[in-house]
Design a protein around this motif. Structure first.
Motif, PDB file in Angstrom:
ATOM      1  N   ALA A 124      52.645  88.740   2.368  1.00  0.00           N
ATOM      2  CA  ALA A 124      51.735  88.883   3.507  1.00  0.00           C
ATOM      3  C   ALA A 124      51.455  87.532   4.157  1.00  0.00           C
ATOM      4  N   LYS A 125      51.200  87.573   5.453  1.00  0.00           N
ATOM      5  CA  LYS A 125      50.841  86.375   6.209  1.00  0.00           C
ATOM      6  C   LYS A 125      49.409  86.520   6.704  1.00  0.00           C
ATOM      7  N   LEU A 126      48.573  85.542   6.365  1.00  0.00           N
ATOM      8  CA  LEU A 126      47.201  85.513   6.856  1.00  0.00           C
ATOM      9  C   LEU A 126      47.190  84.809   8.205  1.00  0.00           C
ATOM     10  N   LEU A 127      46.301  85.242   9.076  1.00  0.00           N
ATOM     11  CA  LEU A 127      46.274  84.725  10.440  1.00  0.00           C
ATOM     12  C   LEU A 127      44.994  83.967  10.724  1.00  0.00           C
ATOM     13  N   ARG A 128      45.164  82.852  11.389  1.00  0.00           N
ATOM     14  CA  ARG A 128      44.029  82.036  11.818  1.00  0.00           C
ATOM     15  C   ARG A 128      44.358  81.486  13.202  1.00  0.00           C
ATOM     16  N   VAL A 129      43.398  81.567  14.111  1.00  0.00           N
ATOM     17  CA  VAL A 129      43.620  80.971  15.426  1.00  0.00           C
ATOM     18  C   VAL A 129      43.549  79.447  15.292  1.00  0.00           C
ATOM     19  N   THR A 130      44.353  78.791  16.084  1.00  0.00           N
ATOM     20  CA  THR A 130      44.337  77.328  16.118  1.00  0.00           C
ATOM     21  C   THR A 130      43.200  76.875  17.029  1.00  0.00           C
ATOM     22  N   GLU A 131      43.039  75.587  17.140  1.00  0.00           N
ATOM     23  CA  GLU A 131      42.030  75.042  18.051  1.00  0.00           C
ATOM     24  C   GLU A 131      42.316  75.508  19.484  1.00  0.00           C
ATOM     25  N   LEU A 155      45.645  93.414  11.145  1.00  0.00           N
ATOM     26  CA  LEU A 155      45.589  93.248  12.597  1.00  0.00           C
ATOM     27  C   LEU A 155      46.182  94.469  13.293  1.00  0.00           C
ATOM     28  N   ALA A 156      47.300  94.952  12.785  1.00  0.00           N
ATOM     29  CA  ALA A 156      47.924  96.144  13.361  1.00  0.00           C
ATOM     30  C   ALA A 156      47.001  97.355  13.233  1.00  0.00           C
ATOM     31  N   THR A 157      46.407  97.528  12.069  1.00  0.00           N
ATOM     32  CA  THR A 157      45.505  98.654  11.842  1.00  0.00           C
ATOM     33  C   THR A 157      44.273  98.562  12.736  1.00  0.00           C
ATOM     34  N   GLY A 158      43.682  97.386  12.799  1.00  0.00           N
ATOM     35  CA  GLY A 158      42.462  97.200  13.578  1.00  0.00           C
ATOM     36  C   GLY A 158      42.644  97.340  15.069  1.00  0.00           C
ATOM     37  N   LEU A 194      49.213  84.897  29.134  1.00  0.00           N
ATOM     38  CA  LEU A 194      49.115  85.884  28.054  1.00  0.00           C
ATOM     39  C   LEU A 194      49.487  87.257  28.582  1.00  0.00           C
ATOM     40  N   THR A 195      50.231  88.004  27.774  1.00  0.00           N
ATOM     41  CA  THR A 195      50.411  89.421  28.071  1.00  0.00           C
ATOM     42  C   THR A 195      49.196  90.166  27.524  1.00  0.00           C
ATOM     43  N   HIS A 196      49.087  91.428  27.869  1.00  0.00           N
ATOM     44  CA  HIS A 196      47.947  92.209  27.385  1.00  0.00           C
ATOM     45  C   HIS A 196      47.970  92.317  25.858  1.00  0.00           C
ATOM     46  N   VAL A 197      49.126  92.571  25.288  1.00  0.00           N
ATOM     47  CA  VAL A 197      49.225  92.694  23.828  1.00  0.00           C
ATOM     48  C   VAL A 197      48.905  91.358  23.163  1.00  0.00           C
ATOM     49  N   GLN A 198      49.404  90.268  23.712  1.00  0.00           N
ATOM     50  CA  GLN A 198      49.083  88.952  23.156  1.00  0.00           C
ATOM     51  C   GLN A 198      47.578  88.717  23.195  1.00  0.00           C
ATOM     52  N   PHE A 199      46.965  89.094  24.310  1.00  0.00           N
ATOM     53  CA  PHE A 199      45.512  88.948  24.431  1.00  0.00           C
ATOM     54  C   PHE A 199      44.783  89.741  23.351  1.00  0.00           C
ATOM     55  N   VAL A 200      45.135  91.002  23.191  1.00  0.00           N
ATOM     56  CA  VAL A 200      44.444  91.855  22.215  1.00  0.00           C
ATOM     57  C   VAL A 200      44.555  91.263  20.816  1.00  0.00           C
ATOM     58  N   LEU A 201      45.743  90.836  20.432  1.00  0.00           N
ATOM     59  CA  LEU A 201      45.936  90.304  19.086  1.00  0.00           C
ATOM     60  C   LEU A 201      45.256  88.949  18.902  1.00  0.00           C
ATOM     61  N   LEU A 202      45.315  88.102  19.921  1.00  0.00           N
ATOM     62  CA  LEU A 202      44.632  86.810  19.845  1.00  0.00           C
ATOM     63  C   LEU A 202      43.117  87.007  19.785  1.00  0.00           C
ATOM     64  N   ALA A 203      42.579  87.821  20.673  1.00  0.00           N
ATOM     65  CA  ALA A 203      41.123  88.026  20.733  1.00  0.00           C
ATOM     66  C   ALA A 203      40.613  88.668  19.447  1.00  0.00           C
ATOM     67  N   TYR A 204      41.350  89.639  18.912  1.00  0.00           N
ATOM     68  CA  TYR A 204      40.910  90.310  17.691  1.00  0.00           C
ATOM     69  C   TYR A 204      40.967  89.349  16.497  1.00  0.00           C
ATOM     70  N   THR A 205      42.023  88.559  16.430  1.00  0.00           N
ATOM     71  CA  THR A 205      42.123  87.572  15.355  1.00  0.00           C
ATOM     72  C   THR A 205      40.992  86.556  15.465  1.00  0.00           C
ATOM     73  N   TRP A 262      38.087  86.957  16.869  1.00  0.00           N
ATOM     74  CA  TRP A 262      36.820  87.612  16.508  1.00  0.00           C
ATOM     75  C   TRP A 262      36.706  87.748  14.986  1.00  0.00           C
ATOM     76  N   LEU A 263      37.768  88.213  14.332  1.00  0.00           N
ATOM     77  CA  LEU A 263      37.726  88.341  12.869  1.00  0.00           C
ATOM     78  C   LEU A 263      37.510  86.984  12.209  1.00  0.00           C
ATOM     79  N   ASN A 264      38.203  85.958  12.685  1.00  0.00           N
ATOM     80  CA  ASN A 264      38.004  84.613  12.137  1.00  0.00           C
ATOM     81  C   ASN A 264      36.559  84.172  12.308  1.00  0.00           C
ATOM     82  N   SER A 265      35.967  84.480  13.444  1.00  0.00           N
ATOM     83  CA  SER A 265      34.571  84.081  13.686  1.00  0.00           C
ATOM     84  C   SER A 265      33.601  84.827  12.776  1.00  0.00           C
ATOM     85  N   GLN A 266      34.056  85.952  12.215  1.00  0.00           N
ATOM     86  CA  GLN A 266      33.256  86.722  11.267  1.00  0.00           C
ATOM     87  C   GLN A 266      33.560  86.318   9.822  1.00  0.00           C
ATOM     88  N   GLY A 267      34.338  85.242   9.664  1.00  0.00           N
ATOM     89  CA  GLY A 267      34.660  84.746   8.332  1.00  0.00           C
ATOM     90  C   GLY A 267      35.844  85.447   7.682  1.00  0.00           C
TER      91      GLY A 267
END
Length: 141
Positions: free
Chosen positions: A93-100, A58-61, A32-43, A45-50
């Motif tokens: 718009a595209k909604l984002l969800r982390v995979t397994e 994602l860009a704004t956050g 992972l690059t740093h940017v990939q990490f930030v976007l993956l981790a934030y997504t 976290w948001l998914n875990s919050q429902g």
């Protein structure tokens, strides 16, 4: 006249570059690059919050450029870490969800970055570092 070693901006520049190298080294084994990490981790976290954010949220956050988010999310999708789905309320718009796989990797990456941060910031009490950075990020008006 004082030299660059007395310039807060110059010191911040060098400190930031050193920190970025530490984070890149921590994330390298996870591919992972740093940017990939930030976007993956934030997504994740948001998914875990429902929440299922779109790319603009994602860009704004994460305070990142929306076009860059789009490109990096495509890379995360190609790696099988994130899924983009058309928003039924706004087909543009595209909604984002982390995979397994993304949900398994995100906590490992967060742990690696937390450990790198702990090593990097060890010379300074955590509360002091956080307080200073918050004050610089959002100075009083």
């Amino acid at each position: 006249m004082s030299g660059p070693e007395q310039s807060p901006g110059f010191l911040l520049w060098h400190t930031t570059l050193r920190w970025q190298r530490e984070i890149a080294a921590a994330l390298g084994p996870l591919d992972l690059t740093h940017v990939q990490f930030v976007l993956l981790a934030y997504t994740w976290w948001l998914n875990s919050q429902g929440q299922q954010p779109n790319q603009l949220a994602l860009a704004t956050g994460t305070s990142t450029d929306a076009k860059m988010v789009s490109q990096v999310v495509r890379t995360l999708e190609a790696k099988g870490l994130v899924r983009r789905e058309t928003d039924p309320a706004d087909t543009r718009a595209k909604l984002l969800r982390v995979t397994e796989a993304g949900a398994a990797l995100a906590p490992l990456a967060i742990e690696a970055v937390d450990a790198a941060d702990a090593r990097f910031f060890a010379p300074v009490p955590r509360e002091a570092a956080v307080s200073l950075l918050r004050r610089l990020l959002d100075p009083p008006q």
